[in-house]
Design a protein around this motif. Structure first.
Motif, PDB file in Angstrom:
ATOM      1  N   ARG A  77       0.867  -1.252   0.063  1.00 33.87           N
ATOM      2  CA  ARG A  77      -0.174   0.022   0.001  1.00 33.87           C
ATOM      3  C   ARG A  77       1.007   1.282   0.063  1.00 33.87           C
ATOM      4  N   GLU A  78       1.911   1.220   0.903  1.00 33.11           N
ATOM      5  CA  GLU A  78       2.885   2.526   0.805  1.00 33.11           C
ATOM      6  C   GLU A  78       4.137   2.066   0.375  1.00 33.11           C
ATOM      7  N   VAL A  79       5.046   3.033  -0.199  1.00 30.01           N
ATOM      8  CA  VAL A  79       6.181   2.601  -0.683  1.00 30.01           C
ATOM      9  C   VAL A  79       7.042   3.806   0.094  1.00 30.01           C
ATOM     10  N   LEU A  80       8.033   3.207   0.737  1.00 32.77           N
ATOM     11  CA  LEU A  80       9.035   4.102   1.341  1.00 32.77           C
ATOM     12  C   LEU A  80      10.354   3.977   0.706  1.00 32.77           C
ATOM     13  N   LEU A  81      10.921   4.965  -0.197  1.00 36.00           N
ATOM     14  CA  LEU A  81      12.262   4.833  -0.929  1.00 36.00           C
ATOM     15  C   LEU A  81      13.345   5.724  -0.027  1.00 36.00           C
ATOM     16  N   VAL A  82      14.297   4.875   0.442  1.00 33.50           N
ATOM     17  CA  VAL A  82      15.586   5.279   1.127  1.00 33.50           C
ATOM     18  C   VAL A  82      16.355   6.036  -0.026  1.00 33.50           C
ATOM     19  N   LEU A  83      16.815   7.132   0.291  1.00 32.76           N
ATOM     20  CA  LEU A  83      17.406   7.972  -0.756  1.00 32.76           C
ATOM     21  C   LEU A  83      18.745   8.365   0.066  1.00 32.76           C
ATOM     22  N   TRP A  84      19.969   8.268  -0.492  1.00 32.22           N
ATOM     23  CA  TRP A  84      21.145   8.699  -0.183  1.00 32.22           C
ATOM     24  C   TRP A  84      21.558  10.082  -0.911  1.00 32.22           C
ATOM     25  N   ASN A  85      22.688  10.639  -0.590  1.00 32.84           N
ATOM     26  CA  ASN A  85      23.201  11.885  -1.131  1.00 32.84           C
ATOM     27  C   ASN A  85      24.059  11.463  -2.107  1.00 32.84           C
ATOM     28  N   GLU A  86      24.059  10.926  -2.991  1.00 33.58           N
ATOM     29  CA  GLU A  86      25.063  10.303  -3.708  1.00 33.58           C
ATOM     30  C   GLU A  86      24.337  10.139  -5.049  1.00 33.58           C
ATOM     31  N   PRO A  87      25.001  10.192  -6.475  1.00 39.22           N
ATOM     32  CA  PRO A  87      24.478  10.261  -7.646  1.00 39.22           C
ATOM     33  C   PRO A  87      23.906   8.841  -8.015  1.00 39.22           C
ATOM     34  N   SER A  88      24.471   7.706  -7.646  1.00 37.23           N
ATOM     35  CA  SER A  88      23.904   6.374  -8.003  1.00 37.23           C
ATOM     36  C   SER A  88      22.557   6.104  -7.280  1.00 37.23           C
ATOM     37  N   SER A  89      22.683   6.594  -6.165  1.00 36.07           N
ATOM     38  CA  SER A  89      21.377   6.449  -5.232  1.00 36.07           C
ATOM     39  C   SER A  89      20.280   7.238  -5.774  1.00 36.07           C
ATOM     40  N   PHE A  90      20.620   8.396  -6.256  1.00 33.92           N
ATOM     41  CA  PHE A  90      19.656   9.376  -6.856  1.00 33.92           C
ATOM     42  C   PHE A  90      18.968   8.877  -8.179  1.00 33.92           C
ATOM     43  N   THR A  91      19.915   8.393  -8.823  1.00 35.11           N
ATOM     44  CA  THR A  91      19.185   7.891 -10.310  1.00 35.11           C
ATOM     45  C   THR A  91      18.642   6.652  -9.985  1.00 35.11           C
ATOM     46  N   ASP A  92      19.038   5.800  -9.209  1.00 39.71           N
ATOM     47  CA  ASP A  92      18.321   4.453  -8.995  1.00 39.71           C
ATOM     48  C   ASP A  92      16.724   4.632  -8.394  1.00 39.71           C
ATOM     49  N   VAL A  93      16.722   5.862  -7.361  1.00 37.94           N
ATOM     50  CA  VAL A  93      15.323   5.920  -7.046  1.00 37.94           C
ATOM     51  C   VAL A  93      14.720   6.536  -7.768  1.00 37.94           C
ATOM     52  N   TYR A  94      15.181   7.328  -8.833  1.00 35.23           N
ATOM     53  CA  TYR A  94      14.246   8.018  -9.714  1.00 35.23           C
ATOM     54  C   TYR A  94      14.025   6.786 -10.661  1.00 35.23           C
ATOM     55  N   ALA A  95      14.950   5.973 -11.178  1.00 34.43           N
ATOM     56  CA  ALA A  95      14.426   4.868 -12.044  1.00 34.43           C
ATOM     57  C   ALA A  95      13.494   4.052 -11.503  1.00 34.43           C
ATOM     58  N   LEU A  96      13.363   3.803 -10.256  1.00 34.95           N
ATOM     59  CA  LEU A  96      12.362   2.864  -9.485  1.00 34.95           C
ATOM     60  C   LEU A  96      10.994   3.695  -9.731  1.00 34.95           C
ATOM     61  N   ILE A  97      10.954   5.003  -9.266  1.00 30.17           N
ATOM     62  CA  ILE A  97       9.784   5.691  -9.420  1.00 30.17           C
ATOM     63  C   ILE A  97       9.428   5.719 -10.956  1.00 30.17           C
ATOM     64  N   LYS A  98      10.132   5.927 -11.668  1.00 26.59           N
ATOM     65  CA  LYS A  98       9.729   5.879 -13.256  1.00 26.59           C
ATOM     66  C   LYS A  98       8.988   4.631 -13.627  1.00 26.59           C
ATOM     67  N   LEU A  99       9.691   3.511 -13.248  1.00 25.06           N
ATOM     68  CA  LEU A  99       9.229   2.086 -13.627  1.00 25.06           C
ATOM     69  C   LEU A  99       7.701   1.845 -13.003  1.00 25.06           C
ATOM     70  N   LEU A 100       7.745   2.124 -11.792  1.00 25.54           N
ATOM     71  CA  LEU A 100       6.525   1.885 -10.968  1.00 25.54           C
ATOM     72  C   LEU A 100       5.504   2.887 -11.563  1.00 25.54           C
ATOM     73  N   ASN A 101       5.728   3.941 -12.039  1.00 22.13           N
ATOM     74  CA  ASN A 101       4.884   4.807 -12.429  1.00 22.13           C
ATOM     75  C   ASN A 101       4.423   4.636 -13.666  1.00 22.13           C
ATOM     76  N   ARG A 102       5.313   4.159 -14.583  1.00 20.80           N
ATOM     77  CA  ARG A 102       5.051   4.047 -16.144  1.00 20.80           C
ATOM     78  C   ARG A 102       4.359   2.526 -16.502  1.00 20.80           C
ATOM     79  N   ASP A 103       4.907   1.605 -15.584  1.00 20.43           N
ATOM     80  CA  ASP A 103       4.299   0.082 -15.954  1.00 20.43           C
ATOM     81  C   ASP A 103       3.203  -0.428 -14.950  1.00 20.43           C
ATOM     82  N   PHE A 104       3.197   0.461 -13.761  1.00 20.11           N
ATOM     83  CA  PHE A 104       2.086  -0.118 -12.617  1.00 20.11           C
ATOM     84  C   PHE A 104       1.004   1.129 -12.459  1.00 20.11           C
ATOM     85  N   GLY A 105       1.435   2.139 -12.839  1.00 23.01           N
ATOM     86  CA  GLY A 105       0.471   3.363 -12.403  1.00 23.01           C
ATOM     87  C   GLY A 105       0.554   3.826 -11.207  1.00 23.01           C
ATOM     88  N   ARG A 106       1.800   3.695 -10.302  1.00 23.12           N
ATOM     89  CA  ARG A 106       1.594   4.174  -8.950  1.00 23.12           C
ATOM     90  C   ARG A 106       2.262   5.748  -9.149  1.00 23.12           C
TER      91      ARG A 106
END
Length: 280
Positions: free
Chosen positions: A138-167
């Motif tokens: 029901r709830e998605v809690l994304l853990v984010l570090w102040n690091e470029p790879s963490s930032f891009t990975d969190v963005y990629a996960l949000i993008k996939l869940l939004n695009r493919d599952f409508g989250r």
């Protein structure tokens, strides 16, 4: 069926501290009177029981094989939290037979009567398995570090869940930062990028500061909220638990653990996105 808050703790990149957050969040919830459990959903590198110094004789893989019930594998952790252990190399949910799937749904349905919150600790990365568990929660809690790879990975996960599952709704927790101000600035940067390219809503769930007490707690195999309750990270986790306790619950079937497990089987795996950089 009473509603159960199901929170998936994830972050794309490995090593961002999601398992520590999942465990300590469950303990903090238990201390506040909530009946909490942690599901180790990392079938490639299961380690929730290890971080707590517990030994799992049987895991969810044994439940998959029909060798025991879900109640047989549950471990009791600190503050009375329940641990549902996984085993490294366990079968993917997609490979379970229809009978095994039905049995697992019934098992979680029974467990739901004994829980208020289920915290799901996912594997690292953006594999089909991670996406399936995260989307079922029901709830998605994304853990984010102040690091470029963490930032891009969190963005990629949000993008996939939004695009493919409508989250559309995601809660963001920053970790290992110098201050809450730094966490809010990192969150603001993510919001700016997501608003430019995606139709999503990001909610700030707080910041856990860099804290040597966390490293000491890991060595002791004790949650930091118990080993050093006055530490900065412990205070931040208690604030997070208060946040989680205030999140709305659904009175519909979508709030039940039965629905959560059914969702793991009913949603087809999303196509993998090879792009790992923020869109330009």
């Amino acid at each position: 069926m009473k509603p159960v808050q199901v929170v998936a703790v994830t972050g794309g990149k490995g090593g961002v501290g999601k398992t520590n957050i999942a465990i300590n969040l469950a303990v903090a919830l238990a201390q506040s009177g909530q009946r909490a459990a942690v599901l180790d959903a990392d079938f490639s590198l299961a380690n929730v029981d290890v971080l707590l110094g517990l030994h799992a004789d049987k895991t969810i893989e044994h439940v998959f094989r029909g060798e025991c019930s879900l109640s047989d594998i549950i471990l009791t952790g600190p503050a009375g939290i329940r641990i549902i252990p996984a085993s490294s190399g366990a079968r993917a949910l997609t490979r379970l037979t229809s009978l095994e799937q039905a049995g697992l749904i019934r098992a979680f349905s029974d467990l739901g009567e004994q829980l208020d919150v289920l915290v799901v600790d996912t594997a690292a990365g953006i594999s089909d398995g991670v996406l399936t568990f995260v989307n079922a929660a029901r709830e998605v809690l994304l853990v984010l570090w102040n690091e470029p790879s963490s930032f891009t990975d969190v963005y990629a996960l949000i993008k996939l869940l939004n695009r493919d599952f409508g989250r559309r709704r995601f809660r963001i927790m920053t970790n290992m930062l110098d201050s809450d101000a730094e966490g809010r600035e990192l969150f603001r940067r993510l919001v700016v990028v997501c608003e430019q390219f995606l139709d999503v809503s990001l909610l700030y769930a707080g910041a856990i500061p860099f804290d040597p007490a966390l490293a000491r707690a890991v060595k002791k195999q004790v949650p930091v909220i118990l080993s050093e309750p006055s530490a900065p990270s412990s205070r931040a986790i208690r604030l997070l638990a208060q946040e989680v306790a205030s999140w709305p619950l659904s009175g519909k079937a979508t709030g039940s653990l039965e629905f959560f497990v059914e969702s793991l089987f009913s949603v087809p795996a999303a196509p993998q996105c090879k792009e790992r950089q923020v869109d330009e």
